[in-house]
Structure formats: structure tokens, C-alpha cells
Design an enzyme around this catalytic site. Structure first.
Site, short mmCIF file in Angstrom:
data_model
loop_
_atom_site.label_atom_id
_atom_site.label_comp_id
_atom_site.label_asym_id
_atom_site.label_seq_id
_atom_site.Cartn_x
_atom_site.Cartn_y
_atom_site.Cartn_z
N ILE A 9 -26.07 24.44 15.86
CA ILE A 9 -25.76 24.12 14.46
C ILE A 9 -24.45 24.74 14.00
O ILE A 9 -23.79 24.23 13.08
CB ILE A 9 -26.92 24.56 13.54
N THR A 10 -24.03 25.85 14.61
CA THR A 10 -22.80 26.50 14.17
C THR A 10 -21.55 25.93 14.86
O THR A 10 -20.44 26.37 14.58
CB THR A 10 -22.85 28.01 14.44
N ASP A 63 -32.55 31.58 21.86
CA ASP A 63 -31.60 31.24 22.90
C ASP A 63 -32.21 30.12 23.73
O ASP A 63 -33.45 30.02 23.84
CB ASP A 63 -31.31 32.47 23.78
N SER A 130 -22.58 13.40 27.46
CA SER A 130 -21.12 13.46 27.57
C SER A 130 -20.57 12.39 28.50
O SER A 130 -21.24 11.97 29.46
CB SER A 130 -20.72 14.84 28.08
N GLU A 132 -18.62 13.00 30.65
CA GLU A 132 -18.44 13.66 31.93
C GLU A 132 -19.53 13.29 32.94
O GLU A 132 -19.39 13.58 34.12
CB GLU A 132 -18.41 15.18 31.74
N TYR A 154 -20.21 20.91 34.81
CA TYR A 154 -20.66 20.49 33.49
C TYR A 154 -21.19 19.06 33.54
O TYR A 154 -22.25 18.74 32.98
CB TYR A 154 -19.52 20.60 32.49
N HIS A 184 -14.54 13.91 21.10
CA HIS A 184 -14.49 13.79 19.64
C HIS A 184 -14.02 15.13 19.09
O HIS A 184 -14.55 16.18 19.40
CB HIS A 184 -15.84 13.36 19.06
#
Length: 331
Positions: A9-10, A63, A130, A132, A154, A184
């Protein structure tokens, strides 16, 4: 009032999504990692608003590796919608820390899927996948049926998570979706991503705070869109009758060189006078021909990327100029 739970969210996407959901009168809950500082600049406006924070916006410590805490949060919040945006998201860095990348991005997602499957009323779920996952693509442009062929740790982790979401949707009948996002960007992008590195350098050089911009190759191309528009597509995905996966992209590619030109042109400078090639910033494997076909998102969701690359570059550079003039800091 609908209730949403957001991981990450951050971050860039999480903060834009929070704003969107609050505007739509949601009760928003976010999972954050405990740190030595409470500074969350992307959520500063909501965090400091007494009419919002603690009333319609709530943060919970956990976490992605902490299954017990996440399970407790999910049970306590009982969300209607779950937006999974968290994970190690830097492709280049994943070559340096492949184990933790896979632990957080792949296995972390699987843990969440298992937790949600066990709920009495599983929420609608979207996973931020993604481009990727396509890595070295087998076709151009890529769509939802293009085979995955990742070429980075990733990308492999995201491919695993994307496939698991699809399996849980089909095997367990859950409303689980993948938002397969191409690049984006926004003024809230972290400074270790190429677009923000460029926009910040253009602003700093204009103000006499920096002399040159050290970067890797600028010939690679990206399908770049505006982050605030992409999170709206994620929300639209969870309002449909049938769950599905969607490519979120502009359908156009531009080179890093083009973005450099647009960013420096915003401040009236010639980028060629400041760019310096530094091989240290090169990737072991850089994906090529990654171009998204957003047709399905347009037809099913009525969604289309609207912000041009020139508009995006100007938005980012002007933000950095304003912030540097006000505080001397990029945020």
C-alpha cells in the site's frame, strides 16, 4: 461500504489505489512492514487526515513471509477485495538477490492464495503480475495467451505467481485475477527506476544541483504508461461478473532515449550534453520486444491508457522541480 485489503500500500501503485478506493467510499486496509521510521510519503496526505486515517484507512503490520500475521489480518478485516501489489519489484536487482526475490514474489503470493482459499467467504483477488513473465517473447505484441518465457529471476518469480493465481481460479472456483502490467510510471516511482532517475536528474541539473546523468544503454524500448490509470484497471477487473486475466499496456513502445529527450526538453535542456554511459548499470539480460496488446482490457473493462509519454515525462519532471524548490528533497 466495501472493504479492501492491499499489500504494498505504501508503494507507487498502492498509494494511487488507496486514493481511488477512498474516493469510491471504500474502507481501505493496508499491510505494511514494520520499520524504524513511520514516514510514508506516498500516503502522507491520507495519513495526516484525521477524518480518514483510523476511520476509513487502516494500516496493519506484517511481512509476506509471516503467514500467521497475514492470516490474522485477513480474518480480522474480512475484505471484499484483496489487491496484492507487494514484492521485490526491481528486475535488475533480482539478479543480485534471486533467493529473496523468489521468496517474496513467488512463495509470498502462494501463501496469500492459501490463506484466502481457507476463508469462509474468499475475497475477490487481483495479483499485480508483470510483462517480465514474457521475458524473451515468442510473439509481438503479447496478449493473455502468449506463452511465458521469463529471462530474469524476477520474471520467473512473477510467472510462478501468475500461473498459481490461474490454477487457484480454475481448480477452486475463486474470483482470482492477474493484472499483467507493462511498465507504468509516475512522480511516485522509486528513484532506482530509470524514468524517475531521468526526471529527477533533469530537475536537479536544471537547478544546478547535479552536473551529469550516469546511465546504462538508452537504446532499449519500453511500453510505458501512467500508474494512476493502471490501478483503475485493477479495480475494474474486480467489478466484473467473471474473473479473468488482463494485459495492461499502452500498445506502444518508446526508447529510453526518447524519454530522456522528453524529460530534458521539459526544462529546456539538451540531454546529450549531460548523459554519460556507465556499463555498471547494464542488465545481464535485457528483455526485447515487450509490447502489450491491451485489446482484452479495452473490450471487457472499457479501459484504455490515455496519458502520452510526453505528458508523463512532463508530469514527473515538473513534480521533481517543485519538490526540489520547496524542500531540496525529491519527495
Amino acid at each position: 461500504m466495501k472493504r479492501a485489503l492491499i499489500t504494498g500500500i505504501t508503494g507507487q501503485d498502492g498509494s494511487y489505489l488507496t486514493e481511488l478506493l477512498l474516493e469510491k467510499k471504500y474502507e481501505v486496509h493496508g499491510i505494511v512492514r514494520r520499520s524504524s521510521t513511520l514516514d510514508r510519503p506516498r500516503l502522507a496526505q491520507q495519513y495526516r487526515d484525521e477524518s480518514v486515517y483510523g476511520k476509513r484507512l487502516f494500516l496493519h503490520y506484517a511481512d509476506l513471509s509471516d503467514v500467521t500475521s497475514i492470516r490474522r489480518i485477513v480474518q480480522r478485516v474480512a475484505p471484499d477485495e484483496f489487491y496484492h501489489l507487494a514484492g521485490q519489484s526491481h528486475v535488475g536487482l533480482s539478479f543480485e538477490i534471486p533467493e529473496s526475490t523468489c521468496e517474496l514474489t513467488a512463495i509470498g503470493t502462494l501463501r496469500i492464495l492459501e490463506i484466502l482459499r481457507d476463508q469462509p467467504k474468499p475475497p475477490r483477488f487481483v495479483h499485480a503480475s508483470s510483462r517480465e513473465i514474457f521475458g524473451t517473447p515468442t510473439e509481438v505484441p503479447q496478449n493473455e495467451r502468449t506463452p511465458m518465457n521469463p529471462n530474469s529471476p524476477y520474471g520467473v518469480a512473477k510467472a510462478f505467481a501468475t500461473q498459481m493465481v490461474k490454477i487457484y481460479r480454475e481448480a477452486h472456483g475463486l474470483f482470482f485475477c492477474n493484472a499483467i502490467c507493462y511498465n507504468h510510471e509516475s512522480p511516485r516511482r522509486s528513484e532506482n527506476f530509470v524514468t524517475r532517475k531521468i526526471s529527477l536528474a533533469a530537475a536537479r541539473i536544471k537547478l544546478g544541483l547535479q552536473r551529469e546523468l550516469m546511465m546504462g544503454s538508452i537504446d532499449s524500448a519500453r511500453d510505458w504508461g501512467y500508474a494512476a490509470e493502471y490501478v483503475e484497471a485493477m479495480w475494474r477487473m474486480l467489478q466484473q461478473e467473471i474473473p479473468d486475466d488482463y494485459i495492461l499496456a499502452t500498445g506502444q513502445t518508446h526508447s529510453v532515449r526518447e524519454f530522456l529527450h522528453l524529460a530534458f526538453d521539459t526544462v529546456g535542456l539538451d540531454w546529450q550534453n549531460y548523459y554519460r554511459l556507465d556499463p555498471r548499470f547494464g542488465r545481464p539480460a535485457d528483455p526485447e520486444n515487450l509490447l502489450g496488446d491491451p485489446t482484452h482490457a479495452y473490450n471487457a473493462l472499457g479501459w484504455k491508457s490515455k496519458t502520452t509519454l510526453g505528458e508523463l515525462a512532463r508530469l514527473m519532471v515538473e513534480h521533481d522541480l517543485d519538490r526540489l524548490k520547496e524542500t531540496g528533497q525529491p519527495r
